[in-house]
Write a protein that holds these residues in place. Structure first.
Motif, PDB file in Angstrom:
ATOM      1  N   PRO A   1       0.667  -1.342   0.099  1.00  0.00           N
ATOM      2  CA  PRO A   1       0.741   0.046   0.087  1.00  0.00           C
ATOM      3  C   PRO A   1       0.449   1.135   0.254  1.00  0.00           C
ATOM      4  N   LYS A   2       2.081   1.586   0.476  1.00  0.00           N
ATOM      5  CA  LYS A   2       3.041   1.991   0.995  1.00  0.00           C
ATOM      6  C   LYS A   2       3.334   2.638  -1.036  1.00  0.00           C
ATOM      7  N   LEU A   3       3.493   2.067  -2.147  1.00  0.00           N
ATOM      8  CA  LEU A   3       4.053   2.284  -3.177  1.00  0.00           C
ATOM      9  C   LEU A   3       3.583   3.764  -3.870  1.00  0.00           C
ATOM     10  N   PRO A   4       5.064   4.355  -4.126  1.00  0.00           N
ATOM     11  CA  PRO A   4       4.251   6.013  -4.829  1.00  0.00           C
ATOM     12  C   PRO A   4       3.732   5.715  -6.105  1.00  0.00           C
TER      13      PRO A   4
ATOM     14  N   SER B   1      16.805  -1.730  -7.325  1.00  0.00           N
ATOM     15  CA  SER B   1      16.366  -0.680  -6.993  1.00  0.00           C
ATOM     16  C   SER B   1      15.594  -0.567  -6.692  1.00  0.00           C
ATOM     17  N   GLY B   2      14.859  -0.373  -5.988  1.00  0.00           N
ATOM     18  CA  GLY B   2      13.508   0.095  -5.299  1.00  0.00           C
ATOM     19  C   GLY B   2      13.161   0.973  -3.466  1.00  0.00           C
ATOM     20  N   PHE B   3      12.520   0.324  -3.046  1.00  0.00           N
ATOM     21  CA  PHE B   3      11.865   1.325  -2.259  1.00  0.00           C
ATOM     22  C   PHE B   3      12.166   0.447  -0.707  1.00  0.00           C
ATOM     23  N   ASP B   4      12.444   1.907   0.496  1.00  0.00           N
ATOM     24  CA  ASP B   4      12.407   1.399   1.651  1.00  0.00           C
ATOM     25  C   ASP B   4      10.923   2.085   2.403  1.00  0.00           C
TER      26      ASP B   4
ATOM     27  N   ASN C   1       8.942   5.096   3.823  1.00  0.00           N
ATOM     28  CA  ASN C   1       7.813   5.869   3.241  1.00  0.00           C
ATOM     29  C   ASN C   1       8.063   6.855   2.299  1.00  0.00           C
ATOM     30  N   ASP C   2       9.266   8.002   2.025  1.00  0.00           N
ATOM     31  CA  ASP C   2       9.451   8.575   1.719  1.00  0.00           C
ATOM     32  C   ASP C   2       9.690   8.771   0.246  1.00  0.00           C
ATOM     33  N   GLY C   3       9.180   7.350  -0.629  1.00  0.00           N
ATOM     34  CA  GLY C   3       8.148   7.469  -2.210  1.00  0.00           C
ATOM     35  C   GLY C   3       9.802   7.912  -2.662  1.00  0.00           C
ATOM     36  N   ASN C   4      11.201   7.564  -2.463  1.00  0.00           N
ATOM     37  CA  ASN C   4      12.032   7.991  -3.313  1.00  0.00           C
ATOM     38  C   ASN C   4      13.322   5.782  -3.255  1.00  0.00           C
ATOM     39  N   VAL C   5      13.932   6.401  -4.067  1.00  0.00           N
ATOM     40  CA  VAL C   5      14.398   4.813  -4.978  1.00  0.00           C
ATOM     41  C   VAL C   5      15.447   4.660  -4.068  1.00  0.00           C
TER      42      VAL C   5
ATOM     43  N   GLU D   1      25.587  -3.341   0.274  1.00  0.00           N
ATOM     44  CA  GLU D   1      25.172  -2.144   1.398  1.00  0.00           C
ATOM     45  C   GLU D   1      23.337  -1.420   0.107  1.00  0.00           C
ATOM     46  N   LEU D   2      23.127  -0.064   0.942  1.00  0.00           N
ATOM     47  CA  LEU D   2      21.850  -0.210   0.425  1.00  0.00           C
ATOM     48  C   LEU D   2      22.549   1.552   0.398  1.00  0.00           C
ATOM     49  N   TYR D   3      22.212   2.204  -1.125  1.00  0.00           N
ATOM     50  CA  TYR D   3      22.616   3.513  -1.104  1.00  0.00           C
ATOM     51  C   TYR D   3      21.304   4.381  -1.451  1.00  0.00           C
ATOM     52  N   TYR D   4      20.919   5.307  -0.859  1.00  0.00           N
ATOM     53  CA  TYR D   4      19.787   6.153  -0.235  1.00  0.00           C
ATOM     54  C   TYR D   4      20.055   7.346  -1.424  1.00  0.00           C
ATOM     55  N   THR D   5      19.290   7.085  -2.775  1.00  0.00           N
ATOM     56  CA  THR D   5      19.112   8.099  -4.027  1.00  0.00           C
ATOM     57  C   THR D   5      18.755   9.247  -3.148  1.00  0.00           C
ATOM     58  N   ASN D   6      17.583   9.439  -2.216  1.00  0.00           N
ATOM     59  CA  ASN D   6      17.096  11.149  -2.494  1.00  0.00           C
ATOM     60  C   ASN D   6      16.265  11.280  -3.708  1.00  0.00           C
ATOM     61  N   LYS D   7      16.198  10.527  -4.787  1.00  0.00           N
ATOM     62  CA  LYS D   7      15.389  11.173  -5.180  1.00  0.00           C
ATOM     63  C   LYS D   7      13.964   9.964  -6.201  1.00  0.00           C
ATOM     64  N   PRO D   8      12.948  11.058  -6.104  1.00  0.00           N
ATOM     65  CA  PRO D   8      11.734  10.209  -6.280  1.00  0.00           C
ATOM     66  C   PRO D   8      11.883   9.137  -7.421  1.00  0.00           C
ATOM     67  N   PHE D   9      11.212   8.216  -8.513  1.00  0.00           N
ATOM     68  CA  PHE D   9      10.900   7.014  -9.243  1.00  0.00           C
ATOM     69  C   PHE D   9      11.142   8.050 -10.214  1.00  0.00           C
ATOM     70  N   GLN D  10      10.524   8.508 -10.908  1.00  0.00           N
ATOM     71  CA  GLN D  10      10.909   9.254 -11.678  1.00  0.00           C
ATOM     72  C   GLN D  10      11.719   9.662 -12.068  1.00  0.00           C
TER      73      GLN D  10
END
Length: 145
Positions: free
Chosen positions: A40-43, A99-102, A106-110, A119-128
């Motif tokens: 349910p949390k999918l962006p 690539s995915g979502f954490d 729940n911030d919608g970023n990839v 390791e996980l790398y937080y891109t701080n970018k939304p999917f688009q």
């Protein structure tokens, strides 16, 4: 609300229409509804992408978008890598990275999983924005060389 007109036009210009590696499947409303029931949390920008561009690879296997989410256990890699349980992947770069979502954030970023370091790398970018980079496309619809 996200719109993928620019991306669709871009892919028409840069992809070979006859190459089966560029075939994608547009998800219908029932498939999207089932995804949302399970996750349910999918962006929204991810869901719209699946409805407008679809699952499958683009740019002759530059990147692949799955029709459903998966985790390391689904791939049989959970014995080799340890990740938080609420990270779900939507695609891969054909080089072993996902690539995915954490969903805990729940911030919608990839988020990216790098297989070499585990390791996980937080891109701080939304999917688009993220998927445009994977297409090698800038924000104006021009190819990044």
């Amino acid at each position: 609300m996200a719109n993928y007109t620019l991306e669709k036009e871009f892919l028409k210009k840069v992809e070979n229409n006859n190459d089966k590696q560029n075939e994608r499947e547009i998800l219908n409303k029932d498939q999207i509804k089932n995804l949302l029931l399970k996750y349910p949390k999918l962006p929204q920008d991810y869901l719209i992408y699946l409805q407008e561009i679809g699952s499958g690879s683009f740019r002759e296997c530059q990147f692949n978008i799955a029709s459903s989410l998966f985790d390391l256990e689904d791939l049989g890699l959970n014995n080799y890598y340890e990740l938080k349980s609420n990270v779900w992947f939507f695609g891969d770069n054909y080089s072993g990275d996902f690539s995915g979502f954490d969903f805990d954030k729940n911030d919608g970023n990839v988020v990216e999983f790098w297989h070499e370091s585990g390791e996980l790398y937080y891109t701080n970018k939304p999917f688009q924005a993220y998927i445009r980079e994977q297409m090698l496309m800038d924000e104006n619809g021009k190819e990044i060389l």
